[in-house]
Design a protein around this motif. Structure first.
Motif, PDB file in Angstrom:
ATOM      1  N   ALA A 168       0.831  -1.205   0.000  1.00 25.02           N
ATOM      2  CA  ALA A 168       0.000   0.000   0.000  1.00 25.02           C
ATOM      3  C   ALA A 168       0.867   1.257   0.000  1.00 25.02           C
ATOM      4  N   GLN A 169       1.906   1.255   0.822  1.00 26.84           N
ATOM      5  CA  GLN A 169       2.799   2.409   0.869  1.00 26.84           C
ATOM      6  C   GLN A 169       3.464   2.646  -0.481  1.00 26.84           C
TER       7      GLN A 169
ATOM      8  N   GLN B 109       1.036   4.369  -2.839  1.00 27.62           N
ATOM      9  CA  GLN B 109       0.776   5.753  -2.434  1.00 27.62           C
ATOM     10  C   GLN B 109       1.975   6.660  -2.691  1.00 27.62           C
ATOM     11  N   THR B 110       3.178   6.102  -2.678  1.00 27.35           N
ATOM     12  CA  THR B 110       4.383   6.915  -2.885  1.00 27.35           C
ATOM     13  C   THR B 110       4.974   6.740  -4.276  1.00 27.35           C
TER      14      THR B 110
ATOM     15  N   VAL C 193      -1.187   3.061  -9.502  1.00 24.78           N
ATOM     16  CA  VAL C 193      -0.693   4.438  -9.411  1.00 24.78           C
ATOM     17  C   VAL C 193      -1.512   5.351 -10.315  1.00 24.78           C
TER      18      VAL C 193
ATOM     19  N   PHE D  43      -5.400   6.391  -5.959  1.00 18.41           N
ATOM     20  CA  PHE D  43      -6.243   6.187  -4.780  1.00 18.41           C
ATOM     21  C   PHE D  43      -5.986   7.251  -3.722  1.00 18.41           C
ATOM     22  N   GLY D  44      -7.061   7.740  -3.123  1.00 20.96           N
ATOM     23  CA  GLY D  44      -6.914   8.636  -1.988  1.00 20.96           C
ATOM     24  C   GLY D  44      -6.624   7.874  -0.720  1.00 20.96           C
ATOM     25  N   GLU D  45      -7.164   6.661  -0.648  1.00 19.92           N
ATOM     26  CA  GLU D  45      -6.916   5.766   0.493  1.00 19.92           C
ATOM     27  C   GLU D  45      -6.709   4.377  -0.062  1.00 19.92           C
ATOM     28  N   LEU D  46      -5.775   3.638   0.517  1.00 15.44           N
ATOM     29  CA  LEU D  46      -5.514   2.276   0.065  1.00 15.44           C
ATOM     30  C   LEU D  46      -4.886   1.481   1.192  1.00 15.44           C
TER      31      LEU D  46
ATOM     32  N   TYR E 140     -10.169   0.703  -0.293  1.00 17.54           N
ATOM     33  CA  TYR E 140      -9.647   1.827  -1.051  1.00 17.54           C
ATOM     34  C   TYR E 140     -10.721   2.893  -1.238  1.00 17.54           C
TER      35      TYR E 140
END
Length: 457
Positions: free
Chosen positions: A90-91, A94-95, A124, A128-131, A161
């Motif tokens: 997940a990280q 998001q990155t 990517v 996603f705003g949340e995952l 998500y």
């Protein structure tokens, strides 16, 4: 042109246990792995209590029966290791860190690593705003064990998500992951061994099906194959027009957005255009903030995504999409409305758009065809069971029923009837009670009224 609601068949859903919202907590819980035993926040609390007791009583060895076995130690260590992998995945998304995403994928499996690179790029691009990912329960699959070896660990994973401007609340889907040990470390060895044991559409999300391209508008998100740009632009334009029609002809003040999936795939989410939905141009499938079986038997519907039949992608227009967007705009109301009301309302919106463009003549012609040809072939309103497999014109009759109700009580009251049915129409008695209180009819007397209906023109 079907709505996916809690239930079965075309109204299929997915199903699993306790959901996440625990991934940030896991960052704290996955603290140390020492001597093969997972060491968590809870363990530290227990240790503190033990130290307090130790100051009050003489030390003595615990009975053998209370000591953790080597097996339980290994299971605890495995859980911590897999939790850590899921957090890193997940990280990484998001990155935008591809190396981190691939770090826990079996280095010996080049095919899997190539597929995971595509998955990473898709995730990517969705943005996603949340995952987050969390383990649900272990599964047993002897074929997978034979393929991957004795260390094989299969687990159902919940992916939670939120796509900005699409999902009004975080939603959940499910996956099946296979892990094995390589040189003392757990790694992902496969992601489809459990596909046949998961709910309808699991591991068939837009990002799971090959390299994609995403097109965004203020209230529209369209996904196509990479490079299929012109088609995406055409569909996005049609979706914007469809949104305008839903806003104009359906009273509910819905502020949500539309996610349209137009891939060259016959199975997307829970739409199966290769079999029972072969005649459907599109299907709206539910998203769940809580999956069926997780907190309640039916789950909690959060919204819907539209999947386009690959054979119909070049014929998508605002008429088709206004129908499907009506399903999306009503998806979170509960899902217990009868299908004749759900599909009839969606047809009402799309035909209202036609009437606005071409006048009342074409609509009046179709209305008469339904009265003369479709009604005589039926003896009652279309039932939920077998609705999408029926050879009768169930869409036309459903549209006529809603059109009749609009003339009888007004579109605002029909929308209120829909909301009441969607929330409380769990059985025939409830549906008749709601319909009687809001329209002065039961389903049986509504059918009788339709059988003798002669529209004024």
């Amino acid at each position: 042109m079907s709505a996916t609601t809690p239930g079965g068949g075309t109204s299929g859903a997915q199903a699993p246990p306790p959901g996440p919202r625990r991934w940030p907590g896991l960052l704290l819980a996955v603290a140390l792995v020492s001597g093969g035993v997972g060491y968590t926040v809870e363990d530290r609390k227990n240790d503190a209590e033990a130290r307090t007791v130790a100051t009050q009583a003489p030390k003595q060895d615990p009975p053998k029966s209370t000591r953790p076995s080597r097996i339980s130690q290994a299971v605890a260590a495995r859980k911590v290791a897999v939790d850590s992998i899921l957090i890193r995945r997940a990280q990484a998304v998001q990155t935008g860190n591809e190396a981190l995403f691939l770090a826990d994928v079996d280095p010996a499996d080049k095919k899997l690593r190539a597929a995971q690179k595509i998955l990473f790029a898709n995730l990517v691009e969705i943005g996603f705003g949340e995952l987050g990912y969390s383990q649900a329960e272990e599964r047993i699959n002897q074929t997978a064990v034979q393929a991957h070896g004795p260390s094989t660990y299969l687990v159902r994973v919940l992916m939670r998500y939120q796509i900005p401007k699409v999902d009004i609340t975080p939603v959940t889907t499910e996956l099946g992951y296979t892990f094995i040990t390589r040189h003392g470390h757990w790694v992902l060895a496969d992601d489809d061994d459990l596909d046949g044991e998961l709910g309808p559409g699991a591991h068939r999300e837009a990002w799971d099906l090959g390299r994609i391209e995403v097109h965004r508008g203020p209230r529209v998100l369209v996904v196509v194959e990479k490079g299929d740009t012109k088609r995406a632009q055409r569909i996005a334009a049609a979706a914007n027009e469809g949104l305008a029609e839903v806003t104009a002809y359906w009273p509910r003040k819905w502020r949500g957005s539309v996610f349209v999936i137009a891939l060259d795939e016959t199975e997307v989410r829970d739409a199966r255009f290769a079999d029972e939905d072969i005649e459907s141009a599109a299907s709206t499938g539910s998203t769940f903030s809580s999956l069926p079986g997780q907190d309640t038997a039916d789950g909690t519907v959060a919204g819907g995504y539209i999947a386009i039949n690959p054979n119909e992608r070049d014929r998508v227009d605002e008429i088709l999409l206004s129908h499907e967007i009506t399903h999306v705009a009503t998806a979170d109301l509960g899902g217990y409305e009868p299908l004749w009301l759900a599909e009839g309302s969606a047809e009402y919106v799309s035909w209202s758009g036609i009437e606005a463009i071409s006048g009342s003549g074409e609509v009046g012609k179709w209305e008469q065809e339904v009265i003369d040809e479709a009604l005589p072939q039926m003896t009652a309103l279309p039932t939920d069971l077998g609705f999408y497999e029926s050879n009768a014109d169930v869409y036309g009759v459903s549209w006529l029923a809603v059109r009749y109700l609009v003339q009888r009580i007004g579109i605002g009251n029909v929308e209120a009837l829909y909301e009441d049915m969607a929330a409380h129409g769990t059985d025939q008695g409830s549906r008749d009670r709601i319909l009687l209180s809001r329209a002065g009819l039961t389903e049986a007397t509504l059918w009788t009224a339709l059988a003798t209906y002669r529209p004024q023109r």
